[in-house]
Design an enzyme around this catalytic site. Sequence first.
Site, PDB file in Angstrom:
ATOM      1  NE  ARG A 154       2.279  -2.663   0.279  1.00 25.29           N
ATOM      2  CZ  ARG A 154       3.362  -2.397  -0.459  1.00 25.29           C
ATOM      3  NH1 ARG A 154       3.954  -3.320  -1.175  1.00 25.29           N
ATOM      4  NH2 ARG A 154       3.865  -1.184  -0.475  1.00 25.29           N
TER       5      ARG A 154
ATOM      6  CB  CYS B 125      -5.190   3.577   3.391  1.00 20.56           C
ATOM      7  SG  CYS B 125      -4.471   3.512   1.733  1.00 20.56           S
TER       8      CYS B 125
ATOM      9  CG  HIS C 178      -7.062   7.903   3.474  1.00 23.78           C
ATOM     10  ND1 HIS C 178      -6.023   7.768   4.353  1.00 23.78           N
ATOM     11  CD2 HIS C 178      -6.672   7.320   2.320  1.00 23.78           C
ATOM     12  CE1 HIS C 178      -5.023   7.125   3.751  1.00 23.78           C
ATOM     13  NE2 HIS C 178      -5.399   6.843   2.519  1.00 23.78           N
TER      14      HIS C 178
ATOM     15  CD  GLU D 142      -7.678   9.326   7.414  1.00 22.67           C
ATOM     16  OE1 GLU D 142      -6.657   9.177   6.708  1.00 22.67           O
ATOM     17  OE2 GLU D 142      -8.591   8.489   7.468  1.00 22.67           O
TER      18      GLU D 142
ATOM     19  CB  ILE E  77      -4.597   8.098  -1.352  1.00 27.02           C
ATOM     20  CG1 ILE E  77      -5.544   9.298  -1.275  1.00 27.02           C
ATOM     21  CG2 ILE E  77      -3.203   8.517  -1.811  1.00 27.02           C
ATOM     22  CD1 ILE E  77      -5.190  10.280  -0.179  1.00 27.02           C
ATOM     23  NE  ARG E  78       1.292   4.261  -3.714  1.00 26.64           N
ATOM     24  CZ  ARG E  78       2.301   4.033  -2.882  1.00 26.64           C
ATOM     25  NH1 ARG E  78       2.739   4.985  -2.109  1.00 26.64           N
ATOM     26  NH2 ARG E  78       2.879   2.863  -2.838  1.00 26.64           N
TER      27      ARG E  78
ATOM     28  N   GLY F 223      -0.719   5.578   5.231  1.00 27.87           N
ATOM     29  CA  GLY F 223       0.696   5.909   5.084  1.00 27.87           C
ATOM     30  C   GLY F 223       1.286   4.924   4.106  1.00 27.87           C
ATOM     31  CD  GLU F 224       5.168   2.038   1.637  1.00 26.47           C
ATOM     32  OE1 GLU F 224       4.675   1.242   0.803  1.00 26.47           O
ATOM     33  OE2 GLU F 224       5.989   1.694   2.503  1.00 26.47           O
ATOM     34  CB  SER F 225       1.732  -1.183   4.273  1.00 26.96           C
ATOM     35  OG  SER F 225       2.044  -1.518   2.936  1.00 26.96           O
TER      36      SER F 225
END
Length: 194
Positions: free
Chosen positions: A113, A81, A177, A179, A141-142, A49-51
């Site tokens: 990050r 991630c 990821h 998953e 992803i990022r 997600g976004e940390s």
Amino acid sequence: MSGPRVGVLALQGDTREHLAALREAGAEAVTVRRLSELDSVDGLVIPGGESTAMTHLLQAFELLEPLRARLADGMPAYGSCAGMILLASEILDAGTAGREALPLGGIDMTVRRNAFGRQVDSFEGDLDFSGVDTPVHAVFIRAPWVERVGESVEVLARADDHIVAVRQGKVLATAFHPEMTGDRRVHKLFVDLL
């Protein structure tokens, strides 16, 4: 007989995919949004997600310090991630003051990050992964990477000479990821730790 009860932090990120992967790996998978739910699990997955958003939500839901305490007490955890970023003891490029990702200290490591670049720099590839017999297909992803590991941290995988998967005791983290791929071996590795 059911497997261990594993929570997936369900504040932000790819919760549903982790729940499915954990169930396929033999765990009883549940969402965690409240302290009572955190207290009821044997282990926890912190999804991608976004940390910085996840840090903000952990604070808003009054879960940041209880989660740090559970990790310090030895709760098994797996972070993918953004989850890897949060499980670190130190975060580089953590964000702007007041809106930064805060480390939970689950693994003695320094994580950078967005190390591989922006969203357009996302990529996939096959990685040799310690403890797994054939390469793991990884989706980045990022993604972060690990810049430093402590003496008790085992490096499980690298991509382009960068550390992208680690384990310290019963805490596991990947920059990618699993998953999203249908390959449940990383989740099975985590469930087996419990």
